[in-house]
Design an enzyme around this catalytic site. Structure first.
Site, PDB file in Angstrom:
ATOM      1  N   ALA A  68       0.858  -1.193   0.000  1.00  0.00           N
ATOM      2  CA  ALA A  68       0.000   0.000   0.000  1.00  0.00           C
ATOM      3  C   ALA A  68       0.890   1.237   0.000  1.00  0.00           C
ATOM      4  O   ALA A  68       2.054   1.168   0.374  1.00  0.00           O
ATOM      5  CB  ALA A  68      -0.895  -0.009   1.235  1.00  0.00           C
ATOM      6  N   GLY A  84       0.549  -5.168   1.005  1.00  0.00           N
ATOM      7  CA  GLY A  84      -0.546  -5.231   0.028  1.00  0.00           C
ATOM      8  C   GLY A  84      -0.112  -5.852  -1.275  1.00  0.00           C
ATOM      9  O   GLY A  84      -0.927  -6.405  -2.020  1.00  0.00           O
ATOM     10  N   GLU A 100      -0.607  -9.360  -0.791  1.00  0.00           N
ATOM     11  CA  GLU A 100      -2.048  -9.586  -0.675  1.00  0.00           C
ATOM     12  C   GLU A 100      -2.715  -9.599  -2.049  1.00  0.00           C
ATOM     13  O   GLU A 100      -3.648 -10.368  -2.289  1.00  0.00           O
ATOM     14  CB  GLU A 100      -2.671  -8.538   0.244  1.00  0.00           C
ATOM     15  CG  GLU A 100      -2.234  -8.747   1.702  1.00  0.00           C
ATOM     16  CD  GLU A 100      -2.682  -7.641   2.607  1.00  0.00           C
ATOM     17  OE1 GLU A 100      -2.270  -6.476   2.379  1.00  0.00           O
ATOM     18  OE2 GLU A 100      -3.436  -7.917   3.551  1.00  0.00           O
ATOM     19  N   GLU A 134       3.570  -5.427   7.714  1.00  0.00           N
ATOM     20  CA  GLU A 134       2.721  -4.361   8.246  1.00  0.00           C
ATOM     21  C   GLU A 134       2.951  -4.072   9.727  1.00  0.00           C
ATOM     22  O   GLU A 134       2.890  -2.929  10.153  1.00  0.00           O
ATOM     23  CB  GLU A 134       1.252  -4.676   8.002  1.00  0.00           C
ATOM     24  CG  GLU A 134       0.803  -4.525   6.560  1.00  0.00           C
ATOM     25  CD  GLU A 134       1.070  -5.753   5.703  1.00  0.00           C
ATOM     26  OE1 GLU A 134       1.845  -6.626   6.105  1.00  0.00           O
ATOM     27  OE2 GLU A 134       0.484  -5.820   4.607  1.00  0.00           O
TER      28      GLU A 134
END
Ligand code: T1G
Length: 692
Positions: free
Chosen positions: A62, A101, A104, A124
């Site tokens: 992210a 992310g 992910e 994270e």
């Protein structure tokens, strides 16, 4: 218009290539365009899609710069779910890194391929949050709960072979990423493979050790931190719910962490560790060559510095006074490299090659071709001047002449040469081949290309370099000396050294100041006090001198502030130390009073921030972020608090100024620095100074 994701075809295969430099961060624009590209694939007559990253990596996660701002549609979980629900198979062809992310998104794909050397991870928690786009729900379903918990609560990436073994990926590729990804997609088509959504997989089982054991382990391993246990709770939801409900629980826990001060502190740390290398005033500077390193002095520091260079493939010539000392240094360095091999930091072949480029000699002339020469001899100005005079005579023109001194005046050292512009301080922290912090100390005459060379060498050595000015102790030790005195002040007025250590370790410091003193050796502090003499307003810890006189130097003699023996290897309190302090109180007519843990932390931190303000006033640090990086990387400051200046912003500068005013006792020690008064008056923050 899609400039971040290109879409093209290879027969029945659609290739979606992400190109969002520098790290393919999944900011709003990329999330939108990636989702649009997958929608196009759904409508297209392509039979299978391959998603891959352009540039040096797959997806870097992210966009951390969006944190703290209101999330914008499409959220990343939505994009991942969209990929997973695609009615045709989607392959992730991963190279470089797939982090957070990024991984992910790969877990939303139906098949995963990773190239050799790839790093796959869910880091994270190192940012104070948890995987918020399905990682806590999908990872356990493919690798099992135990491995998922290790990955998610530890935050460390794994390589492709380990990932294949764990079931995180289906194939380790070779050759060129795109071609390999397309070939894998073709294989899948040939096998008649269809979509394989993780959400259709069975719920993972509870961890072998049980949740209570895991929670206890995390509290012990990450004292005071919140993200790891919350991430565990998100994984627990994966074992108790189907994916949709599990994703809801993950989102709830993620949002709660997003609002924590720890997330704010950790994101601050993430960005300043990168920003610190962008030194104001260095624009346009050109680093000189750093291809060969000379080291003078083969003691602990010199051998450590030589090891650091060899670990990064730089040849080293080390000069000692006598061949016996040179041979000893050679053995120390070889031992350091063996340790690196044992720790998996270096292959045995690379170690042997590195040792082949190490020459430990007694002849200064061997340094004549060195690009950078680092002096690490005894901390005496006379000795250093002698060394630099010799260096001046033999070093080639343009060679950078660096001193590793931790407090001596580098301007004075530079003046011992005919080339002061080429002289700089490179202050390594012991052990130099392990500690990441490097203070690049710029003297008055230092050329900016030489400063840039210091940073280039630091980067090559894998250090986090901070620019510092010349003063006693530069940034780190100058501040340490001041807040160490705050602890001494509190001990003189009633706090025990053990209470102080406990309070500061509960605040998050890796070790309290008295444990640190015992580890470093009480002789270090004693020599510093002897050198500096009595300073107005500074409490003189007579008890520490007494311990020195009793040869109680800390760990190395088995006794200092603490007693270290088989019964208590980590140290136990020593009533005799308390008596020594009480004797000093009586001598000064001071009645001991109680200190709360809060007051101990408040006073200690106020002193640290106050001296940081003075370091900024004196230009020893150019920005508050430089101070934060020094304290985070070299002095055990709790990372989730972002550093002392970030702590001050989060506490309120006016609050800290007011505390100092309350502490005023006429000695001047607690007087707020003018900069602190100014910022408090103007309502400005240290972050405002960072961004000025
Ligand atoms: N977002 C925004 N900017 C980033 C970034 C990121 N994720 N990663 C790096 N940058 C910037 C960095 O600040 C620097 O900027 C430049 O890119 C180069 O970085 C929902 C919420 C990918 C291994 O933790 O580990 O996904 O200084 O010098 O050495 O679950 O960057 O040039 O202006 O580090 O080649 C999870 C963090 C996010 C990965 C590349 N992802 N990044 O290393 O370059 S949370 C991460 C890294 C998340 C989801 C959650 C490294 C790298 P500037 P760099 P590098």
């Amino acid at each position: 218009m899609s400039d971040l994701v290109t879409y093209d075809r290879e027969g029945p295969i659609a290739v979606l290539t992400v190109d969002n430099p520098p790290v393919n961060a999944l900011g709003l624009a990329l999330r939108t365009q990636l989702k649009d590209a997958v929608a196009r694939f759904i409508d297209d007559d392509a039979e299978i899609a391959v998603i891959l990253g352009g540039g040096k990596l797959f997806l870097g996660g992210a966009d951390v710069s969006e944190f703290g701002k209101p999330p914008q549609d499409p959220w990343l979980p939505e994009v991942v779910n969209f990929i997973e629900d695609c009615p045709k198979p989607v392959v992730a062809a991963i190279h470089g890194v797939a982090l957070g992310g990024g991984l992910e998104v790969a877990l939303g794909c139906h098949y995963r391929l990773a190239m050799p050397g790839t790093k796959l991870g869910l880091p994270e928690v190192t940012l104070g949050i948890l995987p918020g786009a399905g990682g806590t729900q999908r990872a356990p379903r493919v690798v099992g709960t135990d491995t998922a918990l290790e990955m998610i609560t530890g935050g460390k990436p794994i390589g492709p072979d380990e990932a294949l073994e764990a079931g995180l990926i289906d194939r380790v590729g070779e050759g060129e990423t795109r071609a390999t990804g397309v070939a894998y997609a073709q294989d899948l088509l040939d096998q008649g493979a269809g979509p394989r959504p993780i959400k259709a997989m069975d719920r993972p089982a509870a961890p072998a050790e049980g949740w209570d054991a895991w929670e206890a382990k995390l509290h012990a391993k990450y004292p005071g931190q919140v993200a790891q246990v919350q991430a565990m709770r998100a994984v627990k939801a994966a074992t108790e719910h189907d994916l949709p409900e599990g994703l809801d629980e993950e989102r709830r826990l993620f949002n709660a962490l997003m609002d924590t001060p720890q997330r704010e502190g950790l994101i601050h740390a993430f960005f300043i560790e990168r920003k610190v290398a962008k030194v104001p005033g260095l624009e346009g500077a050109t680093p000189r060559d750093i291809g060969s390193i000379g080291v003078i002095g083969g003691g602990t520091m010199g051998s450590g510095i030589a090891t650091a260079a060899l670990l990064r493939g730089l040849p080293v010539t080390l000069v000692e006074m006598k061949q016996e000392a040179a041979d000893k240094a050679q053995a120390t360095i070889a031992g350091n490299l063996d340790g690196a091999v044992k720790r998996g930091k270096m292959s045995a072949a690379k170690r042997d090659a590195a040792l082949g480029t190490l020459h430990c000699v007694t002849d200064y002339g061997a340094l004549k071709d060195a690009d950078v020469i680092i002096e690490a001899v005894f901390e005496s100005m006379d000795v250093k001047k002698e060394v630099f005079t010799k260096l001046d005579a033999i070093a080639k023109p343009g060679a950078v002449l660096a001193t590793n001194t931790s407090y001596l005046d580098i301007n004075e050292i530079a003046q011992a040469t005919s080339r002061p512009a080429d002289v700089i301080g490179l202050h390594f922290f012991s052990p130099a081949h392990i500690m990441k912090l490097l203070e690049v100390v710029v003297a008055d005459a230092t050329d900016k290309d030489v400063t840039a060379t210091g940073f280039a060498l630091g980067k090559r050595l894998g250090k986090v370099s901070v620019r510092a000015g010349v003063c006693d102790g530069f940034i780190g030790n100058r501040m340490l000396s001041h807040y160490r005195s705050a602890a001494d002040w509190m001990m003189l007025h009633g706090a025990s050294p053990y209470q102080i250590d406990r309070a500061l370790e509960d605040f998050g410091f890796a070790m309290g100041p008295n444990k640190v003193a015992d580890l470093a050796g009480l002789d270090i502090g004693y020599m510093t006090r002897q050198r500096k003499g009595r300073e107005a307003g500074i409490v003189h810890p007579q008890w520490a001198d007494d311990l020195y006189d009793m040869d109680r130097l800390g760990r190395k003699t088995g006794r200092g502030f603490y007693i270290y023996d088989d019964e208590s290897p980590k140290g136990r309190e020593d009533p005799e130390v308390l008596d020594l302090i009480e004797q000093e109180r009586r001598k000064q007519g001071i009645e001991a009073r109680d200190f709360s843990a809060d007051e101990i932390v408040d006073r200690y931190m106020a002193a640290m921030v106050n001296e940081g303000a003075r370091v900024l006033e004196d230009g020893i640090a150019l920005r508050p972020l430089d101070i934060d990086v020094v304290k985070l990387m070299g002095y055990g400051f709790p990372r989730y608090r972002g550093g002392p200046m970030k702590y001050a912003d989060m506490t309120g500068i006016a609050t800290i100024r007011d505390r100092l005013r309350d502490y005023e006792d006429g000695s001047g020690f607690w007087t707020p620095a003018p900069l602190l008064e100014e910022l408090a008056e103007d309502g400005r923050t240290f972050e405002d100074m960072n961004n000025a």
